[in-house]
Write a protein that holds these residues in place. Structure first.
Motif, PDB file in Angstrom:
ATOM      1  N   VAL A 111       7.305  -3.582 -12.881  1.00  0.00           N
ATOM      2  CA  VAL A 111       6.087  -3.290 -12.119  1.00  0.00           C
ATOM      3  C   VAL A 111       6.094  -1.832 -11.665  1.00  0.00           C
ATOM      4  O   VAL A 111       6.981  -1.417 -10.924  1.00  0.00           O
ATOM      5  N   PRO A 112       5.087  -1.054 -12.120  1.00  0.00           N
ATOM      6  CA  PRO A 112       5.057   0.349 -11.699  1.00  0.00           C
ATOM      7  C   PRO A 112       4.627   0.463 -10.234  1.00  0.00           C
ATOM      8  O   PRO A 112       3.651  -0.166  -9.826  1.00  0.00           O
ATOM      9  N   THR A 113       5.386   1.216  -9.443  1.00  0.00           N
ATOM     10  CA  THR A 113       4.990   1.418  -8.043  1.00  0.00           C
ATOM     11  C   THR A 113       4.693   2.892  -7.770  1.00  0.00           C
ATOM     12  O   THR A 113       4.281   3.239  -6.681  1.00  0.00           O
ATOM     13  N   LYS A 114       4.960   3.746  -8.778  1.00  0.00           N
ATOM     14  CA  LYS A 114       4.593   5.157  -8.615  1.00  0.00           C
ATOM     15  C   LYS A 114       3.713   5.525  -9.799  1.00  0.00           C
ATOM     16  O   LYS A 114       4.162   5.412 -10.965  1.00  0.00           O
ATOM     17  N   ILE A 115       2.511   5.956  -9.496  1.00  0.00           N
ATOM     18  CA  ILE A 115       1.509   6.112 -10.556  1.00  0.00           C
ATOM     19  C   ILE A 115       1.837   7.286 -11.487  1.00  0.00           C
ATOM     20  O   ILE A 115       1.835   7.146 -12.709  1.00  0.00           O
ATOM     21  N   LEU A 116       2.189   8.435 -10.889  1.00  0.00           N
ATOM     22  CA  LEU A 116       2.359   9.633 -11.711  1.00  0.00           C
ATOM     23  C   LEU A 116       3.486   9.501 -12.747  1.00  0.00           C
ATOM     24  O   LEU A 116       3.250   9.705 -13.947  1.00  0.00           O
ATOM     25  N   PRO A 117       4.727   9.134 -12.313  1.00  0.00           N
ATOM     26  CA  PRO A 117       5.802   9.057 -13.320  1.00  0.00           C
ATOM     27  C   PRO A 117       5.497   8.066 -14.435  1.00  0.00           C
ATOM     28  O   PRO A 117       5.798   8.322 -15.605  1.00  0.00           O
ATOM     29  N   THR A 118       4.857   6.939 -14.101  1.00  0.00           N
ATOM     30  CA  THR A 118       4.548   5.961 -15.138  1.00  0.00           C
ATOM     31  C   THR A 118       3.442   6.501 -16.041  1.00  0.00           C
ATOM     32  O   THR A 118       3.513   6.378 -17.271  1.00  0.00           O
ATOM     33  N   GLY A 119       2.450   7.129 -15.429  1.00  0.00           N
ATOM     34  CA  GLY A 119       1.332   7.669 -16.209  1.00  0.00           C
ATOM     35  C   GLY A 119       1.799   8.723 -17.198  1.00  0.00           C
ATOM     36  O   GLY A 119       1.257   8.835 -18.306  1.00  0.00           O
ATOM     37  N   LEU A 120       2.831   9.492 -16.822  1.00  0.00           N
ATOM     38  CA  LEU A 120       3.293  10.580 -17.695  1.00  0.00           C
ATOM     39  C   LEU A 120       4.385  10.135 -18.669  1.00  0.00           C
ATOM     40  O   LEU A 120       4.756  10.879 -19.579  1.00  0.00           O
ATOM     41  N   SER A 121       4.915   8.914 -18.474  1.00  0.00           N
ATOM     42  CA  SER A 121       6.079   8.490 -19.267  1.00  0.00           C
ATOM     43  C   SER A 121       5.739   8.261 -20.735  1.00  0.00           C
ATOM     44  O   SER A 121       4.686   7.710 -21.073  1.00  0.00           O
ATOM     45  N   ALA A 122       6.705   8.657 -21.587  1.00  0.00           N
ATOM     46  CA  ALA A 122       6.530   8.426 -23.029  1.00  0.00           C
ATOM     47  C   ALA A 122       6.960   7.006 -23.414  1.00  0.00           C
ATOM     48  O   ALA A 122       6.905   6.633 -24.583  1.00  0.00           O
ATOM     49  N   LEU A 123       7.378   6.226 -22.421  1.00  0.00           N
ATOM     50  CA  LEU A 123       7.859   4.871 -22.731  1.00  0.00           C
ATOM     51  C   LEU A 123       6.718   3.944 -23.121  1.00  0.00           C
ATOM     52  O   LEU A 123       6.887   3.033 -23.929  1.00  0.00           O
ATOM     53  N   MET A 132      -1.891  -1.505 -17.156  1.00  0.00           N
ATOM     54  CA  MET A 132      -1.264  -1.431 -15.823  1.00  0.00           C
ATOM     55  C   MET A 132      -2.336  -1.187 -14.762  1.00  0.00           C
ATOM     56  O   MET A 132      -2.265  -1.731 -13.667  1.00  0.00           O
ATOM     57  N   THR A 133      -3.313  -0.347 -15.087  1.00  0.00           N
ATOM     58  CA  THR A 133      -4.387  -0.066 -14.127  1.00  0.00           C
ATOM     59  C   THR A 133      -5.239  -1.313 -13.942  1.00  0.00           C
ATOM     60  O   THR A 133      -5.575  -1.700 -12.819  1.00  0.00           O
ATOM     61  N   ARG A 134      -5.558  -1.951 -15.073  1.00  0.00           N
ATOM     62  CA  ARG A 134      -6.400  -3.170 -14.974  1.00  0.00           C
ATOM     63  C   ARG A 134      -5.680  -4.271 -14.197  1.00  0.00           C
ATOM     64  O   ARG A 134      -6.286  -5.049 -13.480  1.00  0.00           O
ATOM     65  N   GLU A 135      -4.338  -4.296 -14.332  1.00  0.00           N
ATOM     66  CA  GLU A 135      -3.551  -5.342 -13.681  1.00  0.00           C
ATOM     67  C   GLU A 135      -3.753  -5.327 -12.168  1.00  0.00           C
ATOM     68  O   GLU A 135      -3.696  -6.353 -11.494  1.00  0.00           O
ATOM     69  N   LEU A 136      -4.028  -4.148 -11.624  1.00  0.00           N
ATOM     70  CA  LEU A 136      -4.204  -4.025 -10.177  1.00  0.00           C
ATOM     71  C   LEU A 136      -5.390  -4.852  -9.667  1.00  0.00           C
ATOM     72  O   LEU A 136      -5.511  -5.112  -8.479  1.00  0.00           O
ATOM     73  N   PHE A 137      -6.243  -5.277 -10.603  1.00  0.00           N
ATOM     74  CA  PHE A 137      -7.430  -6.032 -10.187  1.00  0.00           C
ATOM     75  C   PHE A 137      -7.308  -7.531 -10.474  1.00  0.00           C
ATOM     76  O   PHE A 137      -8.254  -8.266 -10.313  1.00  0.00           O
ATOM     77  N   GLY A 201       1.363  -5.375  -9.168  1.00  0.00           N
ATOM     78  CA  GLY A 201       1.320  -3.996  -8.679  1.00  0.00           C
ATOM     79  C   GLY A 201       0.845  -3.974  -7.230  1.00  0.00           C
ATOM     80  O   GLY A 201       1.469  -3.342  -6.364  1.00  0.00           O
ATOM     81  N   ARG A 202      -0.260  -4.688  -6.951  1.00  0.00           N
ATOM     82  CA  ARG A 202      -0.774  -4.711  -5.571  1.00  0.00           C
ATOM     83  C   ARG A 202       0.227  -5.355  -4.621  1.00  0.00           C
ATOM     84  O   ARG A 202       0.427  -4.903  -3.494  1.00  0.00           O
ATOM     85  N   ALA A 203       0.897  -6.411  -5.087  1.00  0.00           N
ATOM     86  CA  ALA A 203       1.883  -7.097  -4.232  1.00  0.00           C
ATOM     87  C   ALA A 203       3.018  -6.137  -3.869  1.00  0.00           C
ATOM     88  O   ALA A 203       3.488  -6.109  -2.736  1.00  0.00           O
ATOM     89  N   MET A 204       3.433  -5.329  -4.836  1.00  0.00           N
ATOM     90  CA  MET A 204       4.512  -4.354  -4.579  1.00  0.00           C
ATOM     91  C   MET A 204       4.057  -3.294  -3.579  1.00  0.00           C
ATOM     92  O   MET A 204       4.799  -2.924  -2.666  1.00  0.00           O
ATOM     93  N   PHE A 205       2.812  -2.801  -3.781  1.00  0.00           N
ATOM     94  CA  PHE A 205       2.311  -1.784  -2.837  1.00  0.00           C
ATOM     95  C   PHE A 205       2.273  -2.370  -1.424  1.00  0.00           C
ATOM     96  O   PHE A 205       2.650  -1.725  -0.457  1.00  0.00           O
ATOM     97  N   ALA A 206       1.829  -3.631  -1.325  1.00  0.00           N
ATOM     98  CA  ALA A 206       1.728  -4.280  -0.002  1.00  0.00           C
ATOM     99  C   ALA A 206       3.125  -4.413   0.616  1.00  0.00           C
ATOM    100  O   ALA A 206       3.315  -4.147   1.807  1.00  0.00           O
ATOM    101  N   ALA A 207       4.108  -4.798  -0.200  1.00  0.00           N
ATOM    102  CA  ALA A 207       5.477  -4.972   0.314  1.00  0.00           C
ATOM    103  C   ALA A 207       6.029  -3.632   0.788  1.00  0.00           C
ATOM    104  O   ALA A 207       6.669  -3.542   1.833  1.00  0.00           O
ATOM    105  N   ARG A 208       5.727  -2.581   0.012  1.00  0.00           N
ATOM    106  CA  ARG A 208       6.221  -1.240   0.393  1.00  0.00           C
ATOM    107  C   ARG A 208       5.609  -0.768   1.696  1.00  0.00           C
ATOM    108  O   ARG A 208       6.276  -0.179   2.539  1.00  0.00           O
ATOM    109  N   LYS A 209       4.305  -1.047   1.841  1.00  0.00           N
ATOM    110  CA  LYS A 209       3.594  -0.637   3.049  1.00  0.00           C
ATOM    111  C   LYS A 209       4.217  -1.304   4.276  1.00  0.00           C
ATOM    112  O   LYS A 209       4.456  -0.671   5.293  1.00  0.00           O
TER     113      LYS A 209
END
Ligand SMILES: Cc1cc2nc3c(=O)[nH]c(=O)nc-3n(C[C@H](O)[C@H](O)[C@H](O)COP(=O)(O)OP(=O)(O)OC[C@H]3O[C@@H](n4cnc5c(N)ncnc54)[C@H](O)[C@@H]3O)c2cc1C
Length: 463
Positions: A111-123, A132-137, A201-209
């Motif tokens: 689960v990506p919790t940081k947008i920039l590193p995942t967005g830029l990753s070649a993985l 991943m973006t759609r998953e947030l909904f 993704g949203r669950a992780m953001f909520a847990a981090r908050k």
């Protein structure tokens, strides 16, 4: 005086024996005997010291978040021997189309919790990043049945995430494949997040908050081990137990209820106990119970296991400086290699290798281990060297190499595992004085096994 038999001298059985020994020292009237079929205690916990390096044949560490193994070390008085992973050097690579790509920062399992590193990753491809973006909904979802980890991950992030991340990560832990492992048994937290939030993704953001609101604490190391290796844990427990209670080279063939207790048969000897604690892998537990309850034996035998091979391989200073920085790499099965992972042990933990040595731990499991199982150690080392050359360009001659084979040692919690555990528990309750511990049930990691041994000892004592 209550007499309790413990069958199996791996960490589960040792943790059970330790618990009973502590109770005995506290004045509880009890006696215990631990039966172990091999000449040594510890099961898959085995460490060798080679050329100044601490080489782990079985587990190399445990997850710090699960406290039971560390707690045991503190109770044993070896808390000062615990060491944390060097997380400031933590970088893991995934072999992707033949080259190593760093896992982006902020991934919690998949689960990506940081947008920039995942967005830029070649993985990941753009298609997966879009998912991943759609998953947030994703809306919360009440799932009424178990499913495989692969199906679960695919529903959230698509097939590429299964192949590149979920499968290799699970291979490293369970030696198994995401297509058969149960999401409820293996990733219960993620199944719960889906139920409550829908989007992981949203669950992780909520847990981090939520975490962010508490007082800031420095994060503990992700993994924990012991200065002299994992065998130090088994040896410290053994040193605490009374030698008369420990029977090695003692294979138990059967246990049977008799006269309000249990008869344990090992070789030509039989002995009578008030309770029996089986700390064995599923199939071994099934075999000793077969005469007593064929239904329980069938359920235990149905818990699948995978075999694994670890190869400890040592190199000189030049190799140490030439390796990519980080903890090592994982190899998705789709890359067509036989190796599933390699860990740079000298980077992952302190005290693993002298400054002028590099220590690698290479890992085969499941189908990949079966493919090379019957080969000689030299041939297996040859495969390791060949694949290390292909993956990281490592051509140097090793200073030493050791191969350790573990037949059916890692439990695979396949889809429906939790329902199987309920059936096992109902059948066990029909056999008063029987307790079960080990990696067949609720966690295969060392901390889970310690907890299962401790809890089973308490149950055996109360029965
Ligand atoms: C290669 C490998 C790497 C691993 N890596 C990690 C890791 O890094 N971190 C982590 O947390 N976990 C790891 N694990 C998982 C973890 O180490 C195991 O799940 C755990 O140690 C199992 O302990 P146990 O006591 O339940 O079983 P075992 O260690 O299998 O012990 C069972 C014992 O029972 C004995 N026995 C069997 N039949 C009989 C009989 N009939 N009578 C008497 N004795 C019998 C066996 O000889 C054995 O000693 C790894 C496992 C393997 C194999």
């Amino acid at each position: 005086m209550k007499r309790i038999a413990i069958i199996g001298g791996g960490i589960s059985g040792l943790a059970a024996a330790f618990e009973l020994e502590e109770q005995r020292r506290a004045g509880v009237e009890l006696e215990y005997t631990l039966y172990e079929s091999s000449p040594r205690l510890g099961g898959v916990l085995r460490t060798e010291k080679i050329d100044g390096c601490v080489v782990e044949a079985g587990p190399d560490s445990f997850v710090t978040e699960k406290p039971w193994a560390s707690d045991l070390c503190h109770r044993l008085g070896i808390g000062d021997q615990l060491i944390g992973s060097n997380d400031s050097h933590r970088k893991t690579y995934i072999l992707t189309r033949g080259r190593l790509v760093e896992m982006p920062d902020g991934l919690m399992f998949m689960v990506p919790t940081k947008i920039l590193p995942t967005g830029l990753s070649a993985l990941f491809s753009w298609k997966t990043k879009l998912r991943m973006t759609r998953e947030l909904f994703h809306p919360p979802r009440a799932v009424d049945r178990d499913e495989s980890v692969a199906d679960f991950v695919q529903r959230h992030y698509g097939r590429e995430m299964v192949d590149r991340l979920a499968d290799p990560l699970l291979s490293g832990v369970y030696g198994g494949e995401s297509a058969t492992l149960s999401v409820r048994a293996v990733l219960p937290r993620f199944a719960e997040m889906e139920r409550t939030h829908g989007s992981l993704g949203r669950a992780m953001f909520a847990a981090r908050k939520k975490m962010g609101k508490g007082p800031r604490q420095s994060a503990p190391a992700l993994f924990t081990s012991l200065k002299d290796g994992m065998q130090q844990l088994a040896e410290s427990v053994r040193a605490r137990l009374s030698a008369d209670s420990l029977l090695t080279n003692a294979t138990v063939q059967a246990i049977q209820p008799e006269a309000g207790g249990w008869v344990v048969s090992a070789g030509m000897q039989s002995d009578h106990f008030g309770a029996v604690l089986l700390a064995l892998p599923g199939l071994a537990a099934a075999n000793v119970l077969r005469l007593t309850s064929s239904r329980l034996a069938d359920e235990l035998a149905a818990v699948e296991y995978s075999s694994s091979i670890t190869v400890g391989i040592g190199y000189d200073r030049d190799v140490r400086h030439s390796l990519p920085p980080g903890f090592g790499f994982l190899v998705p099965r789709s890359e067509g290699k036989r190796l599933l992972a390699a860990t740079f042990m000298h980077n992952k933990f302190p005290h693993r290798a002298p400054e002028d040595r590099a220590l690698l731990r290479c890992f085969f499991a499941g189908r990949n281990a079966e493919q090379v199982w019957s080969l000689s150690d030299d041939q297996i080392v040859g495969i390791v060297r060949n694949e290390l050359q292909q993956i990281i360009g490592l051509r140097a001659e090793p200073l030493f190499a050791r191969v350790y084979k573990w037949k059916s040692a890692m439990a695979q919690y396949s889809v429906g595992h939790l329902e199987r555990l309920e059936r096992i528990e109902r059948l066990r309750q029909q056999l008063p004085g029987l307790a079960l511990a080990g990696n067949a049930y609720r966690g295969i990691g060392v901390p889970d096994c310690v907890r299962s041994g401790r809890d089973a000892a308490k149950l055996a004592l109360q029965s």
